[in-house]
Design an enzyme around this catalytic site. Structure first.
Site, PDB file in Angstrom:
ATOM      1  N   LYS A  53       0.892  -1.280   0.070  1.00 46.51           N
ATOM      2  CA  LYS A  53      -0.112   0.086  -0.028  1.00 46.51           C
ATOM      3  C   LYS A  53       0.844   1.085   0.120  1.00 46.51           C
ATOM      4  O   LYS A  53       1.771   1.198   0.681  1.00 46.51           O
ATOM      5  CB  LYS A  53      -1.039   0.128   1.312  1.00 46.51           C
ATOM      6  CG  LYS A  53      -1.951   1.258   1.341  1.00 46.51           C
ATOM      7  CD  LYS A  53      -2.823   1.133   2.669  1.00 46.51           C
ATOM      8  CE  LYS A  53      -3.585   2.232   2.784  1.00 46.51           C
ATOM      9  NZ  LYS A  53      -3.103   3.602   3.426  1.00 46.51           N
TER      10      LYS A  53
ATOM     11  N   HIS B 186      -2.127   7.866   1.115  1.00 41.83           N
ATOM     12  CA  HIS B 186      -2.179   7.716   2.639  1.00 41.83           C
ATOM     13  C   HIS B 186      -3.289   9.071   2.651  1.00 41.83           C
ATOM     14  O   HIS B 186      -3.194   9.672   3.995  1.00 41.83           O
ATOM     15  CB  HIS B 186      -1.097   8.094   3.152  1.00 41.83           C
ATOM     16  CG  HIS B 186      -1.117   7.218   4.707  1.00 41.83           C
ATOM     17  ND1 HIS B 186      -0.010   6.514   4.725  1.00 41.83           N
ATOM     18  CD2 HIS B 186      -1.491   7.318   5.854  1.00 41.83           C
ATOM     19  CE1 HIS B 186      -0.310   5.700   6.217  1.00 41.83           C
ATOM     20  NE2 HIS B 186      -1.276   6.362   6.678  1.00 41.83           N
TER      21      HIS B 186
HETATM   22  C1  LIG Z   1      -6.949   8.972  10.448  1.00 39.18           C
HETATM   23  C2  LIG Z   1      -6.302   8.151   9.569  1.00 39.18           C
HETATM   24  C3  LIG Z   1      -5.444   7.127  10.061  1.00 39.18           C
HETATM   25  C4  LIG Z   1      -4.979   6.330   9.120  1.00 39.18           C
HETATM   26  N1  LIG Z   1      -4.131   5.436   9.459  1.00 39.18           N
HETATM   27  C5  LIG Z   1      -3.730   4.396   8.798  1.00 39.18           C
HETATM   28  C6  LIG Z   1      -2.988   3.165   9.239  1.00 39.18           C
HETATM   29  O1  LIG Z   1      -2.890   3.208  10.255  1.00 39.18           O
HETATM   30  N2  LIG Z   1      -2.243   2.365   8.217  1.00 39.18           N
HETATM   31  C7  LIG Z   1      -2.369   2.653   6.874  1.00 39.18           C
HETATM   32  O2  LIG Z   1      -1.915   2.128   5.984  1.00 39.18           O
HETATM   33  N3  LIG Z   1      -3.066   3.777   6.339  1.00 39.18           N
HETATM   34  C8  LIG Z   1      -3.696   4.603   7.318  1.00 39.18           C
HETATM   35  N4  LIG Z   1      -4.487   5.677   6.822  1.00 39.18           N
HETATM   36  C9  LIG Z   1      -4.552   5.841   5.352  1.00 39.18           C
HETATM   37  C10 LIG Z   1      -5.863   5.004   4.821  1.00 39.18           C
HETATM   38  O3  LIG Z   1      -5.671   3.685   4.981  1.00 39.18           O
HETATM   39  C11 LIG Z   1      -6.216   5.505   3.387  1.00 39.18           C
HETATM   40  O4  LIG Z   1      -5.229   5.427   2.632  1.00 39.18           O
HETATM   41  C12 LIG Z   1      -6.695   6.865   3.315  1.00 39.18           C
HETATM   42  O5  LIG Z   1      -7.911   7.128   4.286  1.00 39.18           O
HETATM   43  C13 LIG Z   1      -7.471   6.984   1.931  1.00 39.18           C
HETATM   44  O6  LIG Z   1      -7.875   8.461   1.673  1.00 39.18           O
HETATM   45  P1  LIG Z   1      -9.345   8.760   2.011  1.00 39.18           P
HETATM   46  O7  LIG Z   1      -9.494   9.172   3.473  1.00 39.18           O
HETATM   47  O8  LIG Z   1      -9.593  10.112   1.002  1.00 39.18           O
HETATM   48  O9  LIG Z   1     -10.399   7.822   1.428  1.00 39.18           O
HETATM   49  C14 LIG Z   1      -5.079   6.319   7.482  1.00 39.18           C
HETATM   50  C15 LIG Z   1      -6.167   7.437   7.187  1.00 39.18           C
HETATM   51  C16 LIG Z   1      -6.486   8.278   8.188  1.00 39.18           C
HETATM   52  C17 LIG Z   1      -7.638   9.538   7.868  1.00 39.18           C
END
Ligand SMILES: Cc1cc2nc3c(=O)[nH]c(=O)nc-3n(C[C@H](O)[C@H](O)[C@H](O)COP(=O)(O)O)c2cc1C
Length: 382
Positions: free
Chosen positions: A251, A275
């Site tokens: 990812k 992310h």
């Molecule tokens: C508050 C928050 C925490 C996140 N924590 C992680 C995580 O622990 N591991 C990870 O791979 N991605 C994490 N992400 C990224 C999400 O997996 C994802 O890539 C992202 O939210 C996609 O974008 P979107 O919110 O616009 O749909 C996080 C995103 C947010 C908003």
């Protein structure tokens, strides 16, 4: 606004904003530095135009998608989100159960506020595990072994955190480890009694998978060191490939060459992701780099896309540009923030109804049938 009057994910976001103290809302809503990447993620989707075709029979619409041998009822899943219980109590379990009911994947974050074992149970066979590679290989191995024992079949290793993102809102809100109740936070808590009482009832959220290791953490830097490492390399990915018996995804891929390397190493797929704009402000929106990546891979491994999905049609835009599947992060999280379990259900309903409507309007009777020919200005896509 009542939940049933929420017409869009943006409406749910606004409702969540009113119900949640600012420091907790910003934790999920915010992005890196100027938040340019966060905004561009959403705007770039709107730039991708699809041309409807009419007089095709769309009286039956099939949104199913098959991935890694499993058939899902919709072509998207829940992206991994760490510490989500700080946004809304029990958010992790609410979403895992919802995904199980809807028959879509739920990706449990390494940094979730609920243990990976409980989330595997709640997701009822639809759980995937997201791994952060720690500087301490025994920590990483511990998580991998637990994920294997909990019967996860798909593991998604996150590559895009060689350095933690700088999120200006969190700095301004003085988010710190251990969490301190400053006078400003106290005012926000008093102004949101529903959230505060619910949070009090459920106890302080933790990063549950690392609870023991983080007991002695006294700073954010301690937490980071346990969770992530700038030393994660292709050799480590190769070792993980040898170690993990199930499907392995990477990812955070944004470059075609990195995507190809994942395929060469034997990964089963990649997630084109930035992310959700939380890591860098200077990077590209995912939908813009997707066609180049899909072209380079030529179907060798699966391509999943996230970052900026707010509308059902966004998932079709991603499909037309070469993705096989999508993940939604904030879209479903905002639903929980807007109304707990009912709010999450409403977010899911909105995305699904929009998806079905967009397929009908596009003249496509199935998600599978959407391809580059749907694009108004054909770009390279698969
Ligand atoms: C508050 C928050 C925490 C996140 N924590 C992680 C995580 O622990 N591991 C990870 O791979 N991605 C994490 N992400 C990224 C999400 O997996 C994802 O890539 C992202 O939210 C996609 O974008 P979107 O919110 O616009 O749909 C996080 C995103 C947010 C908003």
């Amino acid at each position: 606004m009542r939940l049933d009057r929420a017409a869009s994910i943006d409406d749910l976001r606004r409702r969540a904003k009113r119900r949640i103290p600012r420091f907790a809302f910003d934790l999920v809503d915010g992005g890196a530095e100027s938040e340019r990447n966060l905004r561009r993620n959403v705007e770039a989707f709107e730039e991708v135009l699809l041309t409807p075709r009419y007089m095709t029979d769309v009286s039956q619409i099939d949104t199913r998608a098959t991935l890694f041998g499993q058939s899902f009822d919709a072509p998207f899943g829940m992206a991994p989100i760490g510490m989500l219980n700080a946004f809304w109590p029990e958010a992790d379990l609410i979403l895992a159960r919802l995904c199980a009911r809807e028959n879509i994947p739920y990706v449990a974050s390494s940094a979730a506020s609920t243990t990976l074992e409980r989330l595997a149970e709640a997701a009822e066979g639809r759980g995937w595990f997201q791994l952060y590679v720690s500087a301490d290989s025994s920590v990483t191995e511990g998580l991998v072994a637990r994920a294997e024992a909990a019967d996860y079949r798909v593991m998604m290793v996150t590559a895009d955190v060689p350095a933690a993102g700088k999120r200006d809102r969190d700095i301004r809100n003085q988010l710190a480890v251990p969490f301190r109740i400053t006078p400003e936070v106290l005012i926000q808590l008093l102004a949101n009694p529903g959230w505060s009482l619910a949070s009090l009832r459920h106890g302080k959220p933790s990063i549950a998978n690392y609870a023991n290791l983080l007991k002695s953490a006294t700073s954010y830097a301690d937490v980071q060191k346990t969770l992530i490492t700038p030393g994660f390399t292709w050799d480590d990915l190769r070792r993980l490939r040898d170690r993990w018996p199930g499907r392995l995804l990477v990812k955070g891929i944004l470059h075609p060459d990195d995507a190809l390397r994942c395929a060469e190493i034997g990964c089963d797929g990649i997630v084109v992701s930035n992310h959700g704009g939380r890591q860098v402000a200077f990077g590209p929106p995912t939908i813009e780099v997707l066609p180049g990546i899909a072209d380079a891979l030529g179907g060798r491994i699966k391509v999943i896309l996230d970052s900026g999905v707010r509308r059902g049609a966004d998932i079709l835009r991603a499909k037309a540009l070469g993705a096989d599947f999508a993940l939604a992060g904030r879209a479903l999280a905002f639903g929980v923030g807007a109304g707990g379990s009912d709010g999450a259900k409403r977010a899911m309903e909105i995305l699904k109804l929009e998806l079905v409507r967009a397929l009908g309007q596009l003249g496509a009777s199935s998600f599978d049938s959407v391809g580059p020919s749907a694009l108004t200005s054909p770009q390279s896509g698969r």
